[in-house]
Scaffold this motif. Structure first.
Motif, short mmCIF file in Angstrom:
data_model
loop_
_atom_site.label_atom_id
_atom_site.label_comp_id
_atom_site.label_asym_id
_atom_site.label_seq_id
_atom_site.Cartn_x
_atom_site.Cartn_y
_atom_site.Cartn_z
N ALA A 150 0.76 -1.32 0.01
CA ALA A 150 0.01 -0.09 -0.03
C ALA A 150 0.91 1.21 0.03
O ALA A 150 1.88 1.43 0.69
N ARG A 153 -0.53 7.40 -4.27
CA ARG A 153 -0.87 7.28 -5.85
C ARG A 153 0.45 7.64 -6.65
O ARG A 153 0.76 7.17 -7.48
N GLU A 168 -1.69 -5.77 -9.66
CA GLU A 168 -2.93 -5.89 -9.02
C GLU A 168 -2.73 -6.03 -7.30
O GLU A 168 -3.55 -6.17 -6.48
N VAL A 171 -1.93 -1.41 -3.91
CA VAL A 171 -2.96 -0.66 -3.91
C VAL A 171 -2.26 0.75 -3.64
O VAL A 171 -1.35 1.13 -2.89
N PHE A 173 -3.66 4.54 -1.37
CA PHE A 173 -4.51 5.47 -0.66
C PHE A 173 -3.77 6.54 -0.10
O PHE A 173 -2.62 6.91 -0.17
N ASP A 178 -9.40 5.29 3.93
CA ASP A 178 -9.46 5.00 2.45
C ASP A 178 -9.21 3.49 2.32
O ASP A 178 -9.49 2.73 1.67
N LEU A 179 -7.89 3.32 2.94
CA LEU A 179 -7.20 1.88 2.90
C LEU A 179 -8.20 0.92 3.71
O LEU A 179 -8.50 -0.14 3.19
N GLU A 181 -11.50 0.84 3.97
CA GLU A 181 -12.35 0.76 3.17
C GLU A 181 -12.06 -0.43 2.16
O GLU A 181 -12.87 -1.20 1.80
N GLN A 182 -11.08 -0.08 1.63
CA GLN A 182 -10.47 -0.98 0.38
C GLN A 182 -10.20 -2.60 0.94
O GLN A 182 -10.63 -3.56 0.34
N GLN A 185 -13.82 -3.97 1.33
CA GLN A 185 -14.35 -4.49 0.23
C GLN A 185 -13.91 -5.70 -0.16
O GLN A 185 -14.58 -6.45 -0.80
N ARG A 186 -12.46 -6.12 0.13
CA ARG A 186 -11.98 -7.69 -0.12
C ARG A 186 -12.75 -8.56 0.86
O ARG A 186 -12.12 -9.67 0.77
#
Length: 259
Positions: A150, A153, A168, A171, A173, A178-179, A181-182, A185-186
């Motif tokens: 992580a 950007r 992939e 990631v 953040f 934000d991290l 939430e990601q 989501q996994r």
């Protein structure tokens, strides 16, 4: 029973869910049965995302021992607690500096707690998320372990190139929420942050932490060692929910006082 009243090869439950416990009946043996009891305490709620920060400190507040790592603060009490805690989360989050300095090759947790799994996701092992700005892991990560990097950007391309990780698996953040939430989501709702001090501060300053599990080793180290949280000042209130005392360490679990 030792001279100080602590049963050998056990931890003594002093506080449970904010209430004092019933003396000798609260002794938790440091074996598989005791690990199950401690796991009940640390169980993540599968219905909600929970962020736990796990730390180890000396009595005088140092995050590291004589060798400059938290490993030299270790003792049987702390190790028993560590391997139970690592058997609970879906994902472990740590900074690259910590991963390089500590043993993160296979952070699976206590074997007796892996099957059936205690993790909300039901996996045998946790995923590992490494926060890095460079992608330099120094060979500290097992290539077969489920691992994400992580980063911000603006550093993503450099991290991919330096680490050799697939795109992939990297990631980005900008804020801890934000991290989080990601990761949720996994399907990773049990999130355990393991430092170092700057990473702990990052999540605490963002008011993104629900629990603190602090193991205080019964040693002092002096010197100019780093504290377990190193960052900007913040003001957060916590409730001491649980406390256990062993020969080598006192174990505290704090929960966020949102009121």
């Amino acid at each position: 029973m030792t001279a100080d009243g602590v049963q050998k090869d056990s931890v003594h439950m002093v506080l449970r869910d904010g209430a004092f416990t019933d003396g000798a009946a609260a002794a938790v043996p440091m074996d598989d049965a005791g690990a199950e009891e401690l796991a009940d305490l640390y169980q993540f709620d599968p219905e909600r995302t929970t962020v736990r920060v796990m730390m180890n400190s000396s009595v005088d507040g140092s995050a590291t021992g004589a060798d400059g790592t938290s490993a030299s603060l270790g003792n049987p009490t702390d190790f028993f607690n560590l391997v139970v805690l690592r058997a609970m989360p879906d994902v472990i989050v740590a900074g690259a500096e910590t991963v390089r300095a500590e043993d993160y090759k296979r952070p699976g947790g206590r074997k007796s707690l892996r099957s059936p799994s205690r993790r909300p996701s039901g996996t045998e092992f946790p995923a590992l998320v490494v926060l890095t700005g460079s992608g330099d892991l120094g060979g500290a990560v097992d290539p077969s372990w489920p691992t994400l990097l992580a980063t911000s950007r603006g550093k993503r391309d450099a991290v991919i190139e330096a680490s050799g990780f697939p795109t992939e698996n990297v990631v980005t953040f900008e804020e801890p929420l934000d991290l989080i939430e990601q990761l949720a989501q996994r399907g990773w709702v049990g999130i355990q942050v393991e430092g170092g001090p700057s990473v702990n501060a990052l999540f605490l300053e963002a008011d993104a932490v629900d629990e603190l599990c602090v193991s205080t080793s019964h040693v002092t180290v002096g010197g100019e060692h780093t504290r377990i949280v190193r960052g900007a000042e913040h003001d957060a209130q916590w409730q001491l929910s649980d406390m256990l005392v062993g020969r080598g360490a006192t174990l505290h679990r704090y929960v966020r006082d949102r009121d």
